[in-house]
Design an enzyme around this catalytic site. Structure first.
Site, PDB file in Angstrom:
ATOM      1  N   ALA A 132      18.585  72.216  49.953  1.00  0.00           N
ATOM      2  CA  ALA A 132      18.717  72.530  51.417  1.00  0.00           C
ATOM      3  C   ALA A 132      19.861  73.666  51.456  1.00  0.00           C
ATOM      4  O   ALA A 132      20.497  73.805  50.570  1.00  0.00           O
ATOM      5  CB  ALA A 132      19.027  71.329  52.406  1.00  0.00           C
ATOM      6  N   LYS A 133      19.719  74.427  52.862  1.00  0.00           N
ATOM      7  CA  LYS A 133      20.768  75.573  52.963  1.00  0.00           C
ATOM      8  C   LYS A 133      20.837  75.607  54.262  1.00  0.00           C
ATOM      9  O   LYS A 133      19.791  75.618  55.301  1.00  0.00           O
ATOM     10  CB  LYS A 133      20.316  76.791  52.046  1.00  0.00           C
ATOM     11  CG  LYS A 133      21.818  77.442  51.857  1.00  0.00           C
ATOM     12  CD  LYS A 133      22.366  77.060  50.541  1.00  0.00           C
ATOM     13  CE  LYS A 133      23.557  77.889  50.115  1.00  0.00           C
ATOM     14  NZ  LYS A 133      23.614  77.969  48.706  1.00  0.00           N
TER      15      LYS A 133
END
Ligand code: GLU
Length: 443
Positions: A132-133
């Protein structure tokens, strides 16, 4: 002096802004660079995935994309709106995991790519996470401390519906640090009514953070560099090293290289480029950057043209800034024998090909900079058990994980006669897609 118009122009754009192509800025094809790079990397690994290639489409689209409006009161009484993102690319192997970036050029396509690289990285290093980011399009240098805190807290509240210690765990990235993680942890905890240290990693040590986390990415870069150098017969002692970016990653990496007897001969950052053929005094440079905000003006060095940085004579090159830096425009000029990617996505696929043909060894981001998320994993485990390890133990475990992962990827590259990037993608994507296939589709 801070100028509200400058802040609005730099970061507080909204989805309704039109780019030159007439599309909303986040859909502008000219700005899909990093995501295109990632898709090309997936295409290159697909022939090596065997029957798992049936599932490869999973890697080519993010699982979940959240775009949030982040309105805050500015100190002068006005309200500014910033655009923020949190993207969960894949959660087949565990909760989403990856940093949050505050930067004036953050786009949806960039955060998509960064989230995807986290999936591959976490699988390649074998920590039990998906990828994720997050990011907010803002130049944080133009905000006061109060504005930065309000931005962080509102952003955290907005993404609070999808993050959590067993859902998705943010961490520091470009322009974010332990103070910002403390505000994120506090905001999430206040909203849920539970003191939840494990919702973010990279926190201050007295707030459930881990010893060694701040230095972990640089330590990992250095560890992998030592492993790679030994395989091509390049001694670290006396090696000439050039570093792009002198933030947490570039600065720590440079210090560890210097401590091991290497010479840091050139450094470039957003303020300029400096060089000293006999080696820069890294500790003095770190102090200068802490005081002045960049390498420009460092007294014991010669300033030179930023454009000439890539051609600077050196043995090891460490890009530790942003993506898309090493391209067809400069790959032929690079003199280094080895590139260690401290940044995420610094090399385009076309540049990878040029470097490969020229015999330059590229140690890819998904292994080279995985030290940060590895110690984030240790932090998360320590938070769950509320039992904390010594710094020596953390560094020892970090080095072991990085060394073993590098050795595994090196042997895949040798066996299949592919680049280290494709080898790392073979290892990472195989693990992700095995988990995906085992879990199956629901409903
Ligand atoms: N932002 C770092 C990275 O790109 C660390 C992520 C984390 O610790 O979750 O790998």
């Amino acid at each position: 002096m801070k100028d509200i118009e400058m802040i609005l122009a730099s970061g507080a754009r909204t989805a309704s802004d039109r780019s030159a192509s007439g599309l909303p800025s986040y859909l502008d094809p000219a700005r899909l660079g990093p995501w295109d790079t990632y898709l090309e990397q997936v295409d290159r690994v697909t022939p090596y995935l065997g029957s798992l290639a049936t599932w490869v489409e999973t890697l080519k689209r993010p699982k979940r994309v959240l775009i949030v409006d982040v309105p805050i009161h500015m100190d002068n009484g006005r309200i500014a709106h910033f655009e923020g993102y949190r993207i969960q690319h894949n959660t087949s192997r565990g909760p989403g995991k990856g940093g949050v970036r505050f930067h004036q050029n953050v786009t949806l396509a960039e955060v998509m790519a960064l989230a995807a690289w986290m999936s591959v990285k976490n699988a390649a290093i074998n920590v039990p996470y998906g990828g994720a980011k997050g990011g907010v399009r803002v130049d944080p240098r133009l905000l006061s401390v109060g504005e930065l805190e309000r931005l962080t807290r509102r952003y955290t509240s907005e993404i609070g519906i999808i993050i959590g210690p067993s859902k998705d765990i943010p961490a520091p990235d470009v322009n974010t640090n332990d103070q910002i993680m403390a505000w994120m942890m506090d905001t999430y905890s206040m909203n849920t009514g539970e003191a939840t240290t494990g919702v973010v990693t990279g926190k201050p040590v007295n707030l459930g953070g881990s010893l060694g986390r701040r230095e972990a990415t640089g330590r990992g870069v250095f560890t992998v560099a030592v492993e790679a150098a030994s395989r091509i017969g390049l001694p670290i002692d006396g090696a000439r090293v050039a570093v792009q970016g002198f933030g947490n990653v570039g600065g720590t990496t440079a210090r560890l290289f210097a401590d091991a007897g290497a010479k840091i001969v050139a450094v470039q950052d957003q303020t300029g480029a400096i060089e000293r053929a006999d080696g820069l005094d890294v500790r003095a440079l770190l102090a200068h950057v802490a005081e002045c905000g960049g390498v420009a003006g460092f007294p014991a060095a010669r300033g030179f043209e930023t454009d000439e940085f890539w051609a600077y004579p050196c043995d090891i090159l460490v890009p530790a800034a942003l993506e898309g830096q090493i391209t067809v425009a400069n790959a032929n000029a690079i003199k280094a024998r080895m590139i260690i990617e401290g940044a995420n996505g610094p090399t385009t696929p076309a540049a990878d090909d040029i470097l490969g043909e020229r015999g330059v060894l590229v140690v890819p981001d998904v292994i080279a900079n995985a030290g940060g998320v590895t110690v984030s994993y240790f932090e998360w485990v320590q938070d769950f058990s509320s039992f904390f390890w010594s710094e020596a133990e953390i560094n020892q475990r970090l080095v072991r994980i990085m060394t073993d992962a590098f050795a595994g990827i090196w042997s895949v590259a040798q066996e299949k006669k592919v680049s280290l990037r494709t080898a790392a993608f073979i290892v990472g994507c195989t693990r992700i897609l095995e988990a995906r296939a085992m879990r199956g589709l629901y409903p």
